[in-house]
Design an enzyme around this catalytic site. Structure first.
Site, PDB file in Angstrom:
ATOM      1  N   ASP A 178       0.856  -1.182   0.000  1.00  0.00           N
ATOM      2  CA  ASP A 178       0.000   0.000   0.000  1.00  0.00           C
ATOM      3  C   ASP A 178       0.894   1.236   0.000  1.00  0.00           C
ATOM      4  OD1 ASP A 178      -2.290  -1.632   0.305  1.00  0.00           O
ATOM      5  OD2 ASP A 178      -1.991  -1.679   2.475  1.00  0.00           O
TER       6      ASP A 178
ATOM      7  N   ASP B 208      -1.380  -2.388  -4.985  1.00  0.00           N
ATOM      8  CA  ASP B 208      -2.362  -2.809  -3.998  1.00  0.00           C
ATOM      9  C   ASP B 208      -3.141  -1.562  -3.574  1.00  0.00           C
ATOM     10  OD1 ASP B 208      -3.775  -4.561  -2.415  1.00  0.00           O
ATOM     11  OD2 ASP B 208      -2.253  -4.758  -0.880  1.00  0.00           O
TER      12      ASP B 208
ATOM     13  N   ASP C  96      -5.011   2.524   2.906  1.00  0.00           N
ATOM     14  CA  ASP C  96      -5.814   1.549   3.634  1.00  0.00           C
ATOM     15  C   ASP C  96      -5.762   1.839   5.131  1.00  0.00           C
ATOM     16  OD1 ASP C  96      -6.415   0.349   1.259  1.00  0.00           O
ATOM     17  OD2 ASP C  96      -5.372  -1.528   1.649  1.00  0.00           O
TER      18      ASP C  96
ATOM     19  N   ARG D  39     -13.545   1.139  -4.175  1.00  0.00           N
ATOM     20  CA  ARG D  39     -13.088   1.314  -2.802  1.00  0.00           C
ATOM     21  C   ARG D  39     -12.761   2.774  -2.481  1.00  0.00           C
ATOM     22  NH1 ARG D  39      -8.855  -3.774  -1.951  1.00  0.00           N
ATOM     23  NH2 ARG D  39     -10.196  -5.406  -2.840  1.00  0.00           N
TER      24      ARG D  39
END
Length: 442
Positions: free
Chosen positions: A222, A261, A265, A318
């Site tokens: 990430d 990725d 997050d 997302r």
């Protein structure tokens, strides 16, 4: 040793950063503890009271209380890591000047001796390996073993942990971090501001023949991860795939060679986070809030996150996908141009309580407002006073009318109180467009 031509191309592009990195001399210098009279020191600024979940309780002050010895200006990756370690958890301000890049020498710098991408493709192609067995039992000297060793080298090189009571801030309009994974892990009180952050490119994705019916490439890293941390403010950054959007990635075995990725997050019991005034661009799996349906023991009652005045452009999905958390999303502008594949904006996941209001959406012809919401699990949400292409739209009603098999329930069961000014949704595109992202702090 042979290396696939695309890898060579990626290395060439990355090496192009080396001259810039080398031109930035010095590694770690001490700066004055306080700004000069009448000048603004972003490193000393704290999250305002009432500004989202990050202001709950003790609030978020980062390194604002740092003494003179713990204010550092860095121009290299090595200097950045040294500054973060200096003084332990004592308040510190780390100012990034210019671009720093731990992957500037390219993917070849991380390759284990004997690694050969073409050999990897040949051995594990569906024609030769099939789709029924994963690669977990492969020996260390196999193509998979050498890929794993190469991946471990990249992991060591590009990850860095941000300690508690730290502010990391870009100097001016041109500061940024490329190719790194910033880990805000198990700490309290961190601020990240005014940086252009280009997502790391995974040089060594793993092929999993058993992932879906046709196999899939899986990547790590990430760009920013908030892992089990509390009181975090992420403000006025530009987060992007930059030089390598997913649309430019090649295919092998008929599947996208996925090298990204998450972009940002927030997982593993993280709590009290405010994400404000960021430009988030050109990424697919953009933001997870809660990473597993089975993480209730860790995540229940946590993952309280506020997203406001962010501009999301050409993000595939997302933005965010939510599990467990009470997530407040208001005054954001979501832009879909069609240049990157679009799946959905808000993902409704296990035990989530999303409250999405006063947002603006700009959708092209052929993309229905019904796709803004995506149901993954049975969970109620509130979605009110949102505007799509300038018109007030009931996102839940539109979704349920067009996708009745995934009926969503209205009513998140809570109402946000930690908000500053709420702008009119019709004004949000102009306000956010002018002020969101790195270099636009006012």
């Amino acid at each position: 040793m042979r290396t696939h031509t695309w890898h060579a191309h990626a290395r060439t592009a990355l090496v192009g950063c080396t001259a810039l990195a080398l031109g930035l001399t010095g590694t770690l210098t001490h700066a004055h503890a306080h700004a000069q009279p009448h000048s603004r020191d972003l490193g000393r600024e704290t999250l305002p009271a009432g500004d989202g979940w990050g202001s709950e309780g003790t609030g978020t002050t980062g390194g604002a209380a740092a003494g003179a010895a713990q204010v550092h200006t860095v121009t290299t990756w090595a200097g950045f890591k040294d500054a973060l370690k200096a003084g332990g958890d004592a308040p510190k301000i780390v100012k990034v000047r210019g671009i720093i890049d731990p992957a500037a020498e390219g993917c070849a710098a991380f390759e284990a001796p004997g690694y050969d991408f073409d050999a990897y493709l040949e051995k594990y192609s569906p024609e030769n390996w099939g789709l029924d067995t994963d690669l977990s039992g492969e020996p260390a000297d196999s193509p998979e073993g050498l890929r794993a060793a190469s991946a471990a080298g990249q992991d060591r090189a590009i990850k860095v942990e941000i300690p508690a009571n730290t502010t990391v801030v870009g100097v001016g309009k041109g500061a940024g971090i490329r190719g790194a994974s910033l880990q805000i892990k198990g700490v309290d009180n961190v601020i990240l501001r005014n940086l252009t952050i280009e997502a790391p490119l995974d040089c060594f994705p793993q092929w999993d023949p058993t992932d879906t019916d046709t196999g899939a490439w899986n990547s790590e890293y990430d760009a920013v991860v908030v892992h089990g941390s509390t009181h975090v403010w992420i403000d006025h950054n530009t987060l992007t795939d930059g030089r390598y959007p997913d649309s430019t990635l090649p295919e092998y075995f008929g599947r996208t060679y996925q090298q990204h990725d998450g972009l940002l997050d927030i997982v593993r019991g993280a709590d009290h986070v405010t994400v404000s005034w960021n430009a988030v661009e050109d990424h697919s799996k953009t933001m997870l809030i809660g990473n597993s349906d089975g993480a209730g023991a860790t995540d229940a009652g946590k993952l309280k996150v506020t997203l406001h005045h962010n501009r999301f452009e050409d993000v595939g999905e997302r933005a965010p996908r939510v599990r467990f958390g009470q997530v407040d999303a208001y005054n954001n502008h979501y832009v879909v141009t069609g240049e990157q594949p679009y799946g959905y904006t808000f993902g409704i996941g296990a035990s989530s309580q999303l409250y999405a209001s006063d947002n603006a959406f700009s959708l092209p012809a052929g993309v229905s407002a019904a796709r803004i919401l995506k149901k993954w699990s049975e969970a109620p949400l509130t979605a009110e006073n949102n505007y799509v292409n300038g018109r007030k739209t009931d996102l839940i009603a539109v979704h349920n009318a067009e996708i009745p098999a995934e009926t969503l329930r209205s009513g998140a069961g809570w109402k946000p109180v930690l908000r500053t000014k709420v702008d009119r949704p019709r004004a949000v595109p102009g306000i956010v467009g002018a002020r969101a992202g790195a270099g636009k702090v006012r």
